[in-house]
Design an enzyme around this catalytic site. Structure first.
Site, PDB file in Angstrom:
ATOM      1  N   ARG A   1       0.570  -1.144  -0.175  1.00  0.00           N
ATOM      2  CA  ARG A   1      -0.108   0.041   0.063  1.00  0.00           C
ATOM      3  C   ARG A   1       0.700   1.252  -0.113  1.00  0.00           C
ATOM      4  O   ARG A   1       0.552   2.327  -0.935  1.00  0.00           O
ATOM      5  CB  ARG A   1      -0.915  -0.085   1.221  1.00  0.00           C
ATOM      6  CG  ARG A   1      -2.002   1.129   1.292  1.00  0.00           C
ATOM      7  CD  ARG A   1      -3.138   0.903   2.216  1.00  0.00           C
ATOM      8  NE  ARG A   1      -2.580   1.108   3.562  1.00  0.00           N
ATOM      9  CZ  ARG A   1      -3.300   0.928   4.717  1.00  0.00           C
ATOM     10  NH1 ARG A   1      -4.541   0.499   4.593  1.00  0.00           N
ATOM     11  NH2 ARG A   1      -2.795   0.952   5.865  1.00  0.00           N
ATOM     12  N   LYS A  49      -2.765   6.828   1.077  1.00  0.00           N
ATOM     13  CA  LYS A  49      -2.810   7.161   2.358  1.00  0.00           C
ATOM     14  C   LYS A  49      -1.874   8.174   2.453  1.00  0.00           C
ATOM     15  O   LYS A  49      -0.532   8.090   2.786  1.00  0.00           O
ATOM     16  CB  LYS A  49      -2.437   5.946   3.331  1.00  0.00           C
ATOM     17  CG  LYS A  49      -2.863   5.992   4.916  1.00  0.00           C
ATOM     18  CD  LYS A  49      -2.660   4.565   5.467  1.00  0.00           C
ATOM     19  CE  LYS A  49      -2.664   4.741   6.887  1.00  0.00           C
ATOM     20  NZ  LYS A  49      -4.015   5.375   7.431  1.00  0.00           N
ATOM     21  N   GLU A  97     -16.635   5.602   4.983  1.00  0.00           N
ATOM     22  CA  GLU A  97     -15.869   4.826   5.930  1.00  0.00           C
ATOM     23  C   GLU A  97     -15.979   5.827   7.124  1.00  0.00           C
ATOM     24  O   GLU A  97     -16.571   6.795   7.089  1.00  0.00           O
ATOM     25  CB  GLU A  97     -14.291   4.732   5.378  1.00  0.00           C
ATOM     26  CG  GLU A  97     -13.619   5.981   5.242  1.00  0.00           C
ATOM     27  CD  GLU A  97     -12.398   5.516   4.798  1.00  0.00           C
ATOM     28  OE1 GLU A  97     -11.708   4.553   5.155  1.00  0.00           O
ATOM     29  OE2 GLU A  97     -11.521   6.416   4.168  1.00  0.00           O
TER      30      GLU A  97
HETATM   31  N1  PMP Z   1      -9.587   4.405   6.707  1.00  0.00           N
HETATM   32  C1  PMP Z   1      -8.786   5.532   7.041  1.00  0.00           C
HETATM   33  C2  PMP Z   1      -9.145   6.856   6.871  1.00  0.00           C
HETATM   34  C3  PMP Z   1      -7.720   5.199   8.025  1.00  0.00           C
HETATM   35  O1  PMP Z   1      -7.068   6.166   8.230  1.00  0.00           O
HETATM   36  C4  PMP Z   1      -7.217   3.833   8.526  1.00  0.00           C
HETATM   37  C5  PMP Z   1      -5.996   3.640   9.201  1.00  0.00           C
HETATM   38  N2  PMP Z   1      -6.313   4.378  10.501  1.00  0.00           N
HETATM   39  C6  PMP Z   1      -8.323   3.051   7.883  1.00  0.00           C
HETATM   40  C7  PMP Z   1      -9.490   3.064   7.153  1.00  0.00           C
HETATM   41  C8  PMP Z   1      -8.051   1.464   8.316  1.00  0.00           C
HETATM   42  O2  PMP Z   1      -6.970   1.036   7.729  1.00  0.00           O
HETATM   43  P1  PMP Z   1      -6.034  -0.110   8.353  1.00  0.00           P
HETATM   44  O3  PMP Z   1      -7.008  -1.404   8.662  1.00  0.00           O
HETATM   45  O4  PMP Z   1      -5.047  -0.433   7.189  1.00  0.00           O
HETATM   46  O5  PMP Z   1      -5.373   0.475   9.483  1.00  0.00           O
END
Ligand code: PMP
Length: 283
Positions: free
Chosen positions: A50, A149, A182
């Site tokens: 990622r 990200k 989300e």
């Molecule tokens: N959505 C956002 C906006 C995030 O910042 C994160 C991580 N904190 C997630 C979803 C969850 O992703 P991950 O399971 O890879 O931590």
């Protein structure tokens, strides 16, 4: 505390970046939040994939190979005796000038911080979280692909402020079409009539690593899963509701916008997936 900065470990007091770093000036950079369980870095390859894909999209060349990055992560974890903890890995554009042009920045800056994390109190995992729908939308994919990200979290921060103002633990963000995207830092799942639903990544979420693991664990446990667009209505009438994220892990939601979810406690499928997640994480 030892921090990885560019080429090696330095003391926390020496871990400083320039005021001309475009990560600071423009939020020009990317990051990962990664868990460590039992001294092992959780889903490391998925996180590095990622990170490298985010870098590719924003035209940033990570100044390390994949193997060098793994070594740097493990060195940082070991130097800080982190057994069960959290890593924040950041790559900024590096030092430039006051203009936007990223290509004059000489070298991206790599930062790795390994420490502890506790996002929510333990009892909240038993009782469940209250969330609210917030007016701030998730990034439009034509502005910045939500799968990147990036260090640009300002609309998620706005969403978090809106949740705090409403005395809620998390913010549910929608996309520009009104579908669930989300939470401000987590992915969304619901259960309805024994079926798990989660919005597709194309609805405007990060492709969460915890989400990926939960999808795999659910499939293995024979739980039916459907990725489809969800509306506020779907959240309001869900039997169960939970969030996933590296820091939050799997946490039940028991109230949204003042409406009680299911029986008002984290439901059986939420508990089952939380248990399966821990067994997997610690295996
Ligand atoms: N959505 C956002 C906006 C995030 O910042 C994160 C991580 N904190 C997630 C979803 C969850 O992703 P991950 O399971 O890879 O931590």
């Amino acid at each position: 505390m030892k921090i990885w900065l560019d080429n090696g470990l330095v003391d926390k007091e020496q871990a400083k970046v320039s005021v001309f770093d475009h990560g600071l000036l423009y939020g020009d950079g990317i990051f990962e939040g990664i868990r460590v369980y039992g001294g092992k870095i959780f889903e490391l390859d998925a996180h590095l994939k990622r990170l490298w894909e985010s870098a590719r999209v924003i035209r940033l060349d990570i100044p390390m190979t994949w193997d060098q990055m793994k070594e740097a992560l493990y060195q940082t974890v070991r130097a800080n005796n982190v057994i069960d903890g959290y890593i924040r890995q950041i790559v900024t554009r590096g030092i430039g000038d006051l203009g936007l042009n990223p290509f004059i920045c000489q070298r991206p800056c790599v930062i790795i911080i390994a420490g502890n994390v506790q996002l929510y109190e333990e009892e909240l995992y038993e009782k469940g979280l209250k969330v609210v729908s917030v007016p701030t939308c998730r990034n439009h994919p034509m502005a910045l692909p939500p799968q990147v990200k990036s260090l640009n979290y300002l609309n998620n921060i706005m969403a978090k402020i809106e949740a705090i103002d409403a005395h809620a633990g998390e913010a549910i963000m929608y996309n520009n079409e009104g579908y669930v995207a989300e939470a401000s830092g987590d992915n969304v799942f619901i259960v309805k009539n024994g079926v798990l639903y989660t919005p597709p990544v194309q609805a405007g979420s990060l492709d969460g690593i915890t989400r990926q693991v939960v999808l795999r664990l659910a499939a293995k446990a024979g739980l039916p899963v459907i990725e489809k667009n969800l509306t506020r209505f779907d959240l309001y009438v869900a039997d169960e509701f939970f969030l996933t994220g590296s820091a939050a892990e799997v946490i039940g939601v028991v109230q949204i916008d003042g409406r009680t979810v299911g029986q008002g406690t984290p439901g059986p499928i939420t508990r089952q997936l939380r248990k399966l997640f821990f067994e997997y994480a610690r295996s």
